[in-house]
Write a protein that holds these residues in place. Structure first.
Motif, PDB file in Angstrom:
ATOM      1  N   ALA A 115     -28.696 -80.317  10.021  1.00  0.00           N
ATOM      2  CA  ALA A 115     -29.172 -81.705  10.115  1.00  0.00           C
ATOM      3  C   ALA A 115     -29.571 -82.242   8.736  1.00  0.00           C
ATOM      4  N   SER A 116     -30.218 -81.416   7.925  1.00  0.00           N
ATOM      5  CA  SER A 116     -30.612 -81.841   6.578  1.00  0.00           C
ATOM      6  C   SER A 116     -29.396 -82.205   5.743  1.00  0.00           C
ATOM      7  N   ASN A 117     -28.352 -81.389   5.826  1.00  0.00           N
ATOM      8  CA  ASN A 117     -27.140 -81.694   5.069  1.00  0.00           C
ATOM      9  C   ASN A 117     -26.448 -82.952   5.583  1.00  0.00           C
ATOM     10  N   VAL A 118     -26.467 -83.173   6.887  1.00  0.00           N
ATOM     11  CA  VAL A 118     -25.873 -84.398   7.445  1.00  0.00           C
ATOM     12  C   VAL A 118     -26.633 -85.628   6.950  1.00  0.00           C
ATOM     13  N   VAL A 119     -27.955 -85.571   6.998  1.00  0.00           N
ATOM     14  CA  VAL A 119     -28.764 -86.712   6.538  1.00  0.00           C
ATOM     15  C   VAL A 119     -28.560 -86.934   5.047  1.00  0.00           C
ATOM     16  N   ASP A 120     -28.592 -85.865   4.260  1.00  0.00           N
ATOM     17  CA  ASP A 120     -28.392 -85.990   2.815  1.00  0.00           C
ATOM     18  C   ASP A 120     -27.030 -86.625   2.516  1.00  0.00           C
ATOM     19  N   ARG A 121     -25.995 -86.180   3.202  1.00  0.00           N
ATOM     20  CA  ARG A 121     -24.652 -86.725   2.993  1.00  0.00           C
ATOM     21  C   ARG A 121     -24.570 -88.184   3.444  1.00  0.00           C
ATOM     22  N   ALA A 122     -25.250 -88.519   4.525  1.00  0.00           N
ATOM     23  CA  ALA A 122     -25.211 -89.892   5.029  1.00  0.00           C
ATOM     24  C   ALA A 122     -25.849 -90.879   4.047  1.00  0.00           C
ATOM     25  N   LEU A 123     -26.800 -90.400   3.241  1.00  0.00           N
ATOM     26  CA  LEU A 123     -27.485 -91.277   2.292  1.00  0.00           C
ATOM     27  C   LEU A 123     -26.608 -91.698   1.121  1.00  0.00           C
ATOM     28  N   ASP A 124     -25.794 -90.777   0.588  1.00  0.00           N
ATOM     29  CA  ASP A 124     -24.966 -91.148  -0.568  1.00  0.00           C
ATOM     30  C   ASP A 124     -23.586 -90.485  -0.579  1.00  0.00           C
ATOM     31  N   GLU A 125     -23.111 -90.096   0.593  1.00  0.00           N
ATOM     32  CA  GLU A 125     -21.762 -89.559   0.796  1.00  0.00           C
ATOM     33  C   GLU A 125     -21.516 -88.212   0.124  1.00  0.00           C
ATOM     34  N   ARG A 126     -22.584 -87.509  -0.212  1.00  0.00           N
ATOM     35  CA  ARG A 126     -22.466 -86.184  -0.797  1.00  0.00           C
ATOM     36  C   ARG A 126     -23.778 -85.428  -0.591  1.00  0.00           C
ATOM     37  N   VAL A 127     -23.700 -84.125  -0.706  1.00  0.00           N
ATOM     38  CA  VAL A 127     -24.881 -83.280  -0.544  1.00  0.00           C
ATOM     39  C   VAL A 127     -25.381 -82.888  -1.930  1.00  0.00           C
ATOM     40  N   THR A 128     -26.684 -82.957  -2.102  1.00  0.00           N
ATOM     41  CA  THR A 128     -27.312 -82.580  -3.364  1.00  0.00           C
ATOM     42  C   THR A 128     -27.583 -81.079  -3.365  1.00  0.00           C
ATOM     43  N   ASP A 129     -27.025 -80.387  -4.353  1.00  0.00           N
ATOM     44  CA  ASP A 129     -27.249 -78.945  -4.515  1.00  0.00           C
ATOM     45  C   ASP A 129     -28.020 -78.712  -5.797  1.00  0.00           C
ATOM     46  N   TYR A 130     -28.799 -77.627  -5.846  1.00  0.00           N
ATOM     47  CA  TYR A 130     -29.629 -77.394  -7.022  1.00  0.00           C
ATOM     48  C   TYR A 130     -29.934 -75.934  -7.319  1.00  0.00           C
ATOM     49  N   PHE A 131     -29.612 -74.991  -6.446  1.00  0.00           N
ATOM     50  CA  PHE A 131     -29.795 -73.569  -6.749  1.00  0.00           C
ATOM     51  C   PHE A 131     -28.484 -73.046  -7.316  1.00  0.00           C
ATOM     52  N   HIS A 132     -28.532 -72.466  -8.502  1.00  0.00           N
ATOM     53  CA  HIS A 132     -27.317 -71.975  -9.153  1.00  0.00           C
ATOM     54  C   HIS A 132     -27.540 -70.533  -9.601  1.00  0.00           C
ATOM     55  N   THR A 133     -26.661 -69.630  -9.166  1.00  0.00           N
ATOM     56  CA  THR A 133     -26.798 -68.220  -9.526  1.00  0.00           C
ATOM     57  C   THR A 133     -25.864 -67.812 -10.656  1.00  0.00           C
ATOM     58  N   GLY A 134     -24.798 -68.557 -10.840  1.00  0.00           N
ATOM     59  CA  GLY A 134     -23.797 -68.196 -11.839  1.00  0.00           C
ATOM     60  C   GLY A 134     -22.647 -67.416 -11.239  1.00  0.00           C
ATOM     61  N   TRP A 135     -22.885 -66.744 -10.126  1.00  0.00           N
ATOM     62  CA  TRP A 135     -21.834 -65.967  -9.473  1.00  0.00           C
ATOM     63  C   TRP A 135     -21.505 -66.499  -8.076  1.00  0.00           C
ATOM     64  N   TRP A 136     -22.212 -67.536  -7.640  1.00  0.00           N
ATOM     65  CA  TRP A 136     -22.003 -68.127  -6.319  1.00  0.00           C
ATOM     66  C   TRP A 136     -22.029 -69.639  -6.493  1.00  0.00           C
ATOM     67  N   PRO A 137     -21.293 -70.382  -5.685  1.00  0.00           N
ATOM     68  CA  PRO A 137     -21.352 -71.843  -5.818  1.00  0.00           C
ATOM     69  C   PRO A 137     -22.789 -72.358  -5.661  1.00  0.00           C
ATOM     70  N   THR A 138     -23.096 -73.444  -6.345  1.00  0.00           N
ATOM     71  CA  THR A 138     -24.425 -74.037  -6.292  1.00  0.00           C
ATOM     72  C   THR A 138     -24.718 -74.477  -4.859  1.00  0.00           C
ATOM     73  N   PHE A 139     -25.957 -74.286  -4.407  1.00  0.00           N
ATOM     74  CA  PHE A 139     -26.338 -74.572  -3.030  1.00  0.00           C
ATOM     75  C   PHE A 139     -27.725 -75.189  -2.994  1.00  0.00           C
ATOM     76  N   ASN A 140     -28.200 -75.524  -1.796  1.00  0.00           N
ATOM     77  CA  ASN A 140     -29.521 -76.148  -1.650  1.00  0.00           C
ATOM     78  C   ASN A 140     -30.352 -75.402  -0.598  1.00  0.00           C
ATOM     79  N   LEU A 141     -31.555 -75.896  -0.353  1.00  0.00           N
ATOM     80  CA  LEU A 141     -32.448 -75.245   0.612  1.00  0.00           C
ATOM     81  C   LEU A 141     -31.852 -75.272   2.024  1.00  0.00           C
ATOM     82  N   ALA A 142     -31.204 -76.368   2.381  1.00  0.00           N
ATOM     83  CA  ALA A 142     -30.582 -76.464   3.710  1.00  0.00           C
ATOM     84  C   ALA A 142     -29.520 -75.385   3.890  1.00  0.00           C
ATOM     85  N   ASP A 143     -28.746 -75.103   2.850  1.00  0.00           N
ATOM     86  CA  ASP A 143     -27.744 -74.033   2.918  1.00  0.00           C
ATOM     87  C   ASP A 143     -28.415 -72.671   3.101  1.00  0.00           C
ATOM     88  N   THR A 144     -29.574 -72.503   2.475  1.00  0.00           N
ATOM     89  CA  THR A 144     -30.336 -71.266   2.642  1.00  0.00           C
ATOM     90  C   THR A 144     -30.807 -71.127   4.085  1.00  0.00           C
TER      91      THR A 144
END
Length: 175
Positions: A115-144
């Motif tokens: 639901a968080s990702n749906v709402v985030d995407r509905a606001l600006d047509e994309r999901v905001t990601d901010y956790f970056h490991t260097g070996w995995w694609p960048t993700f956010n708390l909702a993905d966690t």
């Protein structure tokens, strides 16, 4: 005559499970959505915060997991992910009265993340990601939430299969 079990305080454990599910999902979704604007504000430009194992780095995903479908119109992605989210929420709501507590929390996290990702995407047509490991694609708390929730549901299913599949027999109570 009722076959529902009742706790010492007179409440049905089924209602308790549903209440915990709803509160966990709502609070978790609220936290994930509250972090998004903070990440956008503090990580914009080339700002990056190194936390050791993970770095905070702003990225946007116009697709779904791992940017799949990033060329599809955002309205299609929003509609499909919203539909899947509602389907999962309905399934969870109907199954949690008979589920283990681990699965209740797992389903709540899955619904909150989706639901968080749906709402985030509905606001600006994309999901905001901010956790970056260097070996995995960048993700956010909702993905966690989605990942942890899935793991909890699978663990619950594994415990269920080792316990046996005999359903619990509820005998009528005569008063």
């Amino acid at each position: 005559m009722s076959t529902d079990k009742v706790t010492p305080n007179g409440k049905s454990p089924y209602r308790t499970r549903r209440a915990v599910f709803a509160m966990t999902a709502l609070i978790s979704a609220f936290v994930a959505l509250a972090i998004e604007p903070v990440a956008r504000k503090h990580l914009s430009g080339s700002n990056e915060i190194d936390l050791g194992v993970v770095r905070l780095r702003l990225a946007y995903n116009s697709g779904v997991a791992f940017s799949l479908g990033d060329r599809l119109p955002s309205a299609i992605i929003i509609a499909l992910t919203a539909l899947v989210t509602v389907g999962i929420a309905v399934y969870a709501w109907r199954s949690i009265p008979q589920s283990r507590w681990v699965a209740v929390i797992g389903f709540a996290l899955i619904v909150a993340g989706a639901a968080s990702n749906v709402v985030d995407r509905a606001l600006d047509e994309r999901v905001t990601d901010y956790f970056h490991t260097g070996w995995w694609p960048t993700f956010n708390l909702a993905d966690t939430y989605l990942t942890c929730g899935f793991i909890l549901v699978v663990v619950s299913l594994l415990f269920e299969s080792t316990r046996g599949s005999e359903p619990e027999i509820q005998r009528p109570q005569f008063e």
